[in-house]
Motif scaffolding. Structure first.
Motif, mmCIF file in Angstrom:
data_model
loop_
_atom_site.group_PDB
_atom_site.id
_atom_site.type_symbol
_atom_site.label_atom_id
_atom_site.label_comp_id
_atom_site.label_asym_id
_atom_site.label_seq_id
_atom_site.Cartn_x
_atom_site.Cartn_y
_atom_site.Cartn_z
ATOM 1 N N GLU A 75 0.830 -1.200 0.000
ATOM 2 C CA GLU A 75 0.000 0.000 0.000
ATOM 3 C C GLU A 75 0.869 1.256 0.000
ATOM 4 O O GLU A 75 0.567 2.232 -0.692
ATOM 5 C CB GLU A 75 -0.902 -0.018 1.238
ATOM 6 N N ILE A 100 -7.561 -0.735 -0.200
ATOM 7 C CA ILE A 100 -6.378 -1.393 -0.765
ATOM 8 C C ILE A 100 -6.070 -2.606 0.091
ATOM 9 O O ILE A 100 -6.081 -2.536 1.320
ATOM 10 C CB ILE A 100 -5.163 -0.439 -0.759
ATOM 11 N N ASP A 101 -5.822 -3.703 -0.557
ATOM 12 C CA ASP A 101 -5.358 -4.876 0.183
ATOM 13 C C ASP A 101 -4.158 -5.445 -0.535
ATOM 14 O O ASP A 101 -4.242 -5.880 -1.678
ATOM 15 C CB ASP A 101 -6.480 -5.925 0.298
ATOM 16 N N TYR A 102 -3.051 -5.377 0.152
ATOM 17 C CA TYR A 102 -1.835 -5.953 -0.407
ATOM 18 C C TYR A 102 -1.730 -7.390 0.053
ATOM 19 O O TYR A 102 -1.720 -7.677 1.245
ATOM 20 C CB TYR A 102 -0.613 -5.148 0.049
ATOM 21 N N MET A 103 -1.693 -8.310 -0.891
ATOM 22 C CA MET A 103 -1.637 -9.727 -0.555
ATOM 23 C C MET A 103 -0.199 -10.202 -0.687
ATOM 24 O O MET A 103 0.319 -10.322 -1.798
ATOM 25 C CB MET A 103 -2.512 -10.526 -1.509
ATOM 26 N N SER A 104 0.391 -10.425 0.448
ATOM 27 C CA SER A 104 1.784 -10.857 0.426
ATOM 28 C C SER A 104 1.850 -12.344 0.107
ATOM 29 O O SER A 104 1.250 -13.165 0.792
ATOM 30 C CB SER A 104 2.406 -10.577 1.790
ATOM 31 N N GLU A 109 8.093 -16.981 3.514
ATOM 32 C CA GLU A 109 7.526 -16.667 4.819
ATOM 33 C C GLU A 109 6.802 -17.842 5.455
ATOM 34 O O GLU A 109 6.367 -17.771 6.584
ATOM 35 C CB GLU A 109 6.538 -15.493 4.684
ATOM 36 N N PHE A 110 6.624 -18.889 4.688
ATOM 37 C CA PHE A 110 5.872 -20.021 5.273
ATOM 38 C C PHE A 110 6.316 -21.311 4.606
ATOM 39 O O PHE A 110 7.002 -21.286 3.589
ATOM 40 C CB PHE A 110 4.360 -19.823 5.084
ATOM 41 N N LEU A 118 -7.278 -21.496 -1.051
ATOM 42 C CA LEU A 118 -6.974 -20.073 -0.901
ATOM 43 C C LEU A 118 -8.244 -19.273 -0.627
ATOM 44 O O LEU A 118 -8.408 -18.157 -1.103
ATOM 45 C CB LEU A 118 -6.257 -19.557 -2.158
ATOM 46 N N GLY A 120 -8.977 -17.701 1.765
ATOM 47 C CA GLY A 120 -8.659 -16.445 2.435
ATOM 48 C C GLY A 120 -8.666 -15.276 1.451
ATOM 49 O O GLY A 120 -9.061 -14.166 1.774
ATOM 50 N N LEU A 121 -8.260 -15.573 0.213
ATOM 51 C CA LEU A 121 -8.243 -14.552 -0.827
ATOM 52 C C LEU A 121 -9.642 -14.018 -1.061
ATOM 53 O O LEU A 121 -9.882 -12.804 -1.089
ATOM 54 C CB LEU A 121 -7.677 -15.164 -2.112
ATOM 55 N N ARG A 124 -10.963 -12.029 1.832
ATOM 56 C CA ARG A 124 -10.391 -10.676 1.918
ATOM 57 C C ARG A 124 -10.977 -9.750 0.853
ATOM 58 O O ARG A 124 -11.262 -8.584 1.113
ATOM 59 C CB ARG A 124 -8.870 -10.753 1.777
ATOM 60 N N PHE A 149 2.419 -20.050 -4.348
ATOM 61 C CA PHE A 149 1.866 -21.321 -3.864
ATOM 62 C C PHE A 149 2.161 -22.416 -4.875
ATOM 63 O O PHE A 149 1.935 -22.235 -6.073
ATOM 64 C CB PHE A 149 0.358 -21.198 -3.651
#
Lengths: 573, 130
Positions: A75, A100-104, A109-110, A118, A120-121, A124, A149
């Motif tokens: 953002e 604004i949603d920045y999807m990292s 990170e995982f 997904l 969650g996408l 969101r 992914f």
């Protein structure tokens, strides 16, 4: 890989204006409403800016809230980037117009185990859309999901659900992708989006030019071909130089050329408004001066002139034109005259064209001068320059703007292709020439053609005086055509001859008068003689009569007495 | 859903799910299983349903469900999926104290019958990644 199913087409086909300068023109209204548009282009091609403008202008101009889903830029980065184009994204976010949603999706990170989806996408995006009541959405950098992914089918699955959901919700969607193959590989082929917009950058002659092309628009007409566009301080501006509807109204209004003698040559009234005029000539033949006259004349009418100079700077032109008695300063002060000087090698041709078109749109002039067009040959090939001039003419005519183009011809280039190439497009073509004769150089002017008006095809001598351009008839006499000093000498000879003739005439007249006087005197004396003769004759007659009378009396005296006696006798009786 | 209050040294996990899906519930049980094996009772699991708290998805950068975040000890560590298919890497990634398991000669796979049942199920449905 299954093709995604089309959602029912019962949804009304209408368009959503993007507000992006020029784009809504070539798409005849904007992006398909409630549908998905694929914005395809390599990194740095302007996808994100296009998308940002679509959202921001959506709020500003059409009061449609939007959602920005970014997979690549945070953002903060987006806010910073948009501020460089004059957009205050932060303000729109805090006022609840844009979410604004920045999807990292950084796989570092995982770690992944199996059996995930997904969702969650979707959660969101739905949340973001609902939070601002969005009508527009930008999905920027979706392919990052495939790199983030490892379960590609999970990504494909969620995207298909997402697209289905977006269509169902009637959100006008812009999805960015680097290439079509990328999208197809991800199962999002050509059939999914209703509209595909390609952004490319092409390098020709070392100049990079950005192009936009509408490759597909389901159920709608759209401008074909590649349209150059600029990314400037106001975002994207697309200059649809090749208009979709080429019909334009023509004017029969005439405008003065600024040179009275030239007006006379052009049927007495000058150029047509909205016509394109070509002034071609070698170096130093006075092309700029002729252009300056027209500019001056236009400004005197209170109209505006935009002067694109590719050779001289503004100050040079102003100074030089002062020497022929044209003062541009007041027009510049009144903002009736604007100069735009640029080196032809500064940008590619398309960029030149796009910048000029933008300047023209901003200034709204009645006259545009390009001086000289041939300089652009250093930024492109002859064909490209010709195509560019054609489009420029088209553009100007569409706006009823008079265009004056100068082309440099001459010995340094061989036969001038530029001249021949663009001249057929022009309505009026004035040719300036240098003629070297008898040790001097003379400028000549000739109207090669002028559509739709009577014009003088005689060659005139073109003089640059401190009072401006003057056209002088060349001397066509028994000894051929004389110009320059020869013409002047001939003119002088003519004057002397005239004086001499006049003198002769006077002399002859005097002689005649004299002779007449003599004759009159003679006549008078003859008259006198006649009179004298007449008198003499009268005298003779008189004398003759008197004589007759005398003799008659004498005869009468002898015969008188018997007569008297008789009379007396009669009286007595 | 369940968060047991423990000492400050307690390991903390948050599990994000979306709706009561089979995958999510198996993730819960798998997580419990792993924790039981390696941490004894010294752990706390919080389960969050994103359908009920969608704003948390954005706040915690959740895309995949289930996503498990180890919130204590720091740094945060994330694992997505059912936690089942790669137990060794999950254990290693989460830095779970292996000495406890070593004393009881930790087998390659957890011993719980429930867990084994899940494994065999998963083997059928989801070919193991190479």
């Amino acid at each position: 890989m299954k093709k995604p199913r089309e959602i029912s087409t019962a949804v009304k086909r209408s368009k959503v204006p993007t507000g992006i300068e020029g784009f809504d023109d070539i798409t005849l209204g904007g992006l398909p409403a409630g549908r998905i548009t694929l914005l395809q282009g390599l990194a740095g091609s302007g996808k994100t800016i296009f998308g940002l403008e679509f959202l921001i202008r959506g709020v500003r101009q059409y009061n449609e809230p939007g959602v920005l889903i970014s997979f690549e830029e945070t953002e903060e980065e987006l806010t910073a980037n948009s501020s460089s184009f004059g957009f205050n994204l932060q303000e729109l976010v805090s006022s609840g117009k844009i979410a604004i949603d920045y999807m990292s999706v950084n796989p570092a990170e995982f770690i992944e185990t199996e059996r995930y989806n997904l969702d969650g996408l979707l959660v969101r995006i739905e949340h973001a859309v609902n939070s601002v009541g969005a009508r527009r959405i930008l999905l920027d950098g979706i392919p990052a999901l495939f790199y983030g992914f490892s379960n590609a089918s999970a990504v494909r699955n969620i995207l298909l659900r997402l697209y289905g959901w977006l269509k169902e919700k009637g959100l006008t969607t812009v999805v960015t992708a680097e290439s079509e193959t990328e999208m197809i590989r991800h199962g999002l082929g050509r059939s999914l989006p209703d509209c595909i917009v390609l952004l490319t950058e092409q390098i020709s002659n070392k100049f990079a030019t950005r192009y936009l092309q509408v490759a597909k628009y389901r159920g709608s007409l759209h401008g074909a071909g590649e349209f150059p566009f600029l990314i400037g301080e106001n975002g994207i501006s697309l200059i649809p130089i090749t208009s979709i509807q080429p019909a334009y109204e023509v004017s029969s209004e005439r405008i003065t050329t600024g040179v009275p003698q030239l007006d006379t040559m052009l049927g007495g009234q000058g150029y047509y408004r909205g016509n394109s005029i070509l002034v071609s000539g070698e170096a130093g033949t006075g092309k700029t001066s002729l252009a300056a006259h027209l500019a001056h004349a236009i400004c005197q009418r209170g109209e505006r002139c935009l002067y694109f100079a590719f050779e001289e700077s503004e100050h040079e032109i102003i100074r030089n034109m002062c020497s022929i008695g044209i003062d541009f300063q007041p027009w510049i002060k009144e903002d009736l005259l604007r100069f735009r000087s640029s080196r032809a090698t500064m940008y590619g041709l398309e960029m030149h064209l796009a910048i000029m078109a933008r300047e023209i749109k901003a200034f709204q002039p009645q006259l545009v001068i390009l001086d000289p067009v041939t300089n652009l040959l250093s930024a492109g090939s002859f064909d490209e320059v010709q195509a560019m001039v054609t489009r420029m003419i088209d553009f100007l005519k569409g706006k009823a703007i008079t265009g004056l183009f100068t082309t440099l011809t001459g010995s340094e280039f061989q036969e001038s292709p530029g001249e021949v190439g663009v001249s057929s497009l022009m309505d009026t073509w004035i040719v300036l020439r240098n003629l070297e004769m008898n040790g001097e150089r003379t400028r000549l002017l000739n109207i090669w053609k002028s559509r739709g008006m009577a014009h003088d095809s005689k060659v005139r001598e073109f003089l640059l005086t401190d009072r401006g351009v003057e056209l002088v008839d060349v001397y066509a006499g028994p000894s051929g055509i004389l110009i320059g000093t020869a013409r002047e000498a001939q003119q002088e000879r003519n004057v002397v001859e005239q004086v001499r003739r006049k003198h002769d005439l006077n002399k002859q007249e005097r002689q005649c008068k004299q002779r007449r006087a003599i004759l009159e005197a003679q006549i008078a004396s003859l008259h006198a003689e006649i009179e004298a003769t007449d008198i003499e004759m009268e005298q003779t007659h008189l004398e003759a009569e008197q004589f007759e009378v005398t003799t008659a009396k004498m005869h009468l005296g002898e015969a008188k007495q018997p007569g008297r006696r008789l009379e007396r006798q009669k009286k007595k009786s | 859903m369940s968060a047991k209050k423990r000492s400050p040294k307690t390991w903390k996990f948050v599990l994000y799910i979306a709706g009561g899906m089979a995958k999510s519930s198996s993730a819960i049980s798998n997580l419990k299983q792993i924790c039981n094996s390696y941490l004894g009772n010294d752990y706390a699991i919080e389960v969050i349903d994103l359908l009920e708290h969608p704003e948390l998805a954005r706040q915690h950068q959740i895309l995949a469900v289930p996503t498990m975040i180890r919130t204590y000890p720091l740094p945060e560590k994330r694992v997505i999926g059912d936690l089942l298919s790669r137990p060794e890497s999950v254990v290693a990634f989460l830095d779970l104290p292996t000495h406890q398991a070593q004393t009881t000669s930790r087998p390659k796979r957890p011993v719980s019958t429930e867990y084994n049942k899940e494994i065999s199920e998963s083997k059928q449905g989801y070919p193991k990644k190479t």
